[in-house]
Design a protein around this motif. Structure first.
Motif: not given
Length: 99
Positions: A16-22, A26-27, A47-57, A61-64
Motif C-alpha cells: 500500500v505504501d509503495h505501490k509503484l515500487r512493488a 515485479l516487472w 529478437s523473438v526471445k526479447i519479444i516473448h520476454a516483453r510480452l511475459h513481463a 505487470t498487468l496482473a500486478a
C-alpha cells in the motif's frame, strides 16, 4: 502490550505504501526471469526471445496492477482496523443518538 503485525499484514502495508515500487520490482523480476528462460532455448532468434520476454513481463505487470488495485480497494474499504464508516454515516449516527 502491542501485538506485532503478521507477515501478510506487514507485506500488505508495504505494498500500500509503495505501490509503484512493488509493480516495478515485479516487472523487473518478470522480464529478467523470462529472458533467462528464453535464452535457454537455442532454436529461437534473439529478437523473438526479447519479444516473448516483453510480452511475459507485460502480462505480469498487468496482473500486478490489478493486484495493487485490489489491495488499494481493500485498504480503502476496510483499512487496518475493520470496516470504515464514511463521514455522512458517522454524522447521522451522532445526531440520531441524542436524547
Amino acid at each position: 502490550m502491542a501485538e506485532t503485525p503478521s507477515k501478510v499484514e506487514s507485506m500488505r502495508k508495504w505494498v500500500v505504501d509503495h505501490k509503484l515500487r512493488a509493480v516495478g520490482c515485479l516487472w523487473l523480476t518478470g522480464i529478467s526471469s523470462s529472458i533467462a528462460y528464453n535464452w535457454s532455448r537455442p532454436n529461437m532468434k534473439t529478437s523473438v526471445k526479447i519479444i516473448h520476454a516483453r510480452l511475459h513481463a507485460q502480462a505480469l505487470t498487468l496482473a500486478a496492477l490489478v493486484g495493487s488495485a485490489m489491495v488499494e480497494y481493500y485498504d480503502s474499504k476496510y483499512g487496518t482496523s475493520g470496516p470504515k464508516v464514511d463521514k455522512y454515516t458517522s454524522q447521522y449516527l451522532a445526531h440520531s443518538h441524542k436524547d
